[in-house]
Write an enzyme that holds these catalytic residues in place. Structure first.
Site, mmCIF file in Angstrom:
data_model
loop_
_atom_site.group_PDB
_atom_site.id
_atom_site.type_symbol
_atom_site.label_atom_id
_atom_site.label_comp_id
_atom_site.label_asym_id
_atom_site.label_seq_id
_atom_site.Cartn_x
_atom_site.Cartn_y
_atom_site.Cartn_z
ATOM 1 N N MET A 30 0.849 -1.190 -0.109
ATOM 2 C CA MET A 30 -0.170 0.046 -0.044
ATOM 3 C C MET A 30 0.833 1.466 0.092
ATOM 4 S SD MET A 30 -3.489 -1.108 2.153
ATOM 5 C CE MET A 30 -2.753 -0.512 3.638
ATOM 6 N N LEU A 33 6.833 3.091 1.345
ATOM 7 C CA LEU A 33 7.647 1.817 1.580
ATOM 8 C C LEU A 33 8.954 1.977 2.511
ATOM 9 C CD1 LEU A 33 8.015 1.036 -2.241
ATOM 10 C CD2 LEU A 33 6.251 0.026 -0.826
ATOM 11 N N HIS A 37 9.752 -3.678 3.229
ATOM 12 C CA HIS A 37 9.082 -3.979 1.613
ATOM 13 C C HIS A 37 10.379 -4.199 0.810
ATOM 14 C CE1 HIS A 37 5.860 -1.094 3.138
ATOM 15 N NE2 HIS A 37 5.001 -2.034 2.727
#
Ligand code: PAF
Length: 277
Positions: A30, A33, A37
């Site tokens: 989503m 980051l 991630h």
């Protein structure tokens, strides 16, 4: 690196890769980051020829009182991080692109979505499963990567992929932590300075509880002590549970598959974490 904002563009690229016989890894996010991630991206690069990072703040997985509008959005910064990491494609569709007028479908994964975070966030995992299914339909990945911090989400996706016979390999990537133990999360942005100082107590409590169980305390007793530690540090505990890592059913005695799961609030910020025990 390419940025696609429409499903048609993403599908066309996936079809070309498919034709060339090249493997694809999807990292669904989503946005906002962080290094957690990026650990997924690094792993994705090891296992596939092409890496797609999707960035989509999915309204379907936010409850009415949750932070959809306030959720951090920083596409330019995310793009720079992905470029540096060697991502091939960012897929960043709008809400209208993913859920055109009249969209009325939702995936419901029973049972496993009802405990832990599912108990206080009804509909959350159905929303997450629905969007991940849709993203997989656009990207057609060979594998899809999820962080183990969101262990229940990973378990839900495993159930969905098995039940719907989706030909995708799911890969769980271990949680990345700050040096003081706090699990990386986009929601850490919301912590005040004072809350950020207290936040590592969550992971410390998981470790203390795991060690207490290893030295013979029952899960029930160790969890009670752990909960008291969290409350003393200023957390409001949503749940602190010892459960099976696959079925998420509570366990009353230590088991090889067992895991500690915790969700607790510091002020208005809800943090989650888990640990094998
Ligand atoms: O973990 C997340 O960020 C989201 O739940 C996901 C998997 C990208 C689906 O929106």
């Amino acid at each position: 690196m390419m940025l696609f904002e429409t499903c048609a563009h993403m599908q066309q690229c996936s079809a070309e890769w498919e034709l060339a016989g090249e493997s694809v890894a999807l990292v669904p996010t989503m946005g906002a980051l962080h290094e957690g991630h990026m650990a997924l991206v690094e792993k994705a690069k090891d296992v596939a020829r092409h890496v797609v990072v999707s960035i989509f703040v999915n309204p379907l997985q936010f409850g009415l009182n949750e932070d959809l509008d306030a959720y951090p959005r920083m596409l330019e910064r995310d793009q720079a991080m992905c470029l540096k990491a060697g991502v091939d494609v960012i897929f960043a569709p709008s809400v209208g692109e993913m859920y055109p007028n009249g969209f009325s479908t939702s995936l419901h994964i029973a049972d496993i979505t009802e405990s832990l975070c599912g108990a206080s966030r009804p509909g959350h995992f159905d929303g997450a499963a629905t969007v991940v299914y849709l993203l997989m339909q656009q990207v057609m990945p060979h594998c899809c990567l999820f962080g183990e911090k969101d262990w229940q989400q990973l378990a839900v996706m495993r159930r969905m992929v098995a039940d719907l016979m989706i030909p995708v390999e799911l890969i769980g990537v271990p949680t990345i932590r700050e040096s003081d133990g706090l699990a990386l999360s986009s929601r850490n942005h919301y912590l005040s300075e004072a809350e950020r100082e207290k936040a590592p107590v969550l992971y410390k409590t998981l470790c203390v509880t795991r060690d207490a169980m290893a030295s013979g305390e029952t899960p029930a007793h160790a969890l009670e002590e752990g909960k008291a530690l969290l409350e003393k540090a200023g957390f409001t505990v949503d749940y602190f549970i010892y459960a099976d890592g696959v079925t998420l059913k509570p366990l009353h005695h230590p088991q090889p598959n067992g895991r500690l799961f915790v969700a607790a609030k510091l002020g208005t910020t809800r943090l989650i974490d888990n640990l094998a025990a």
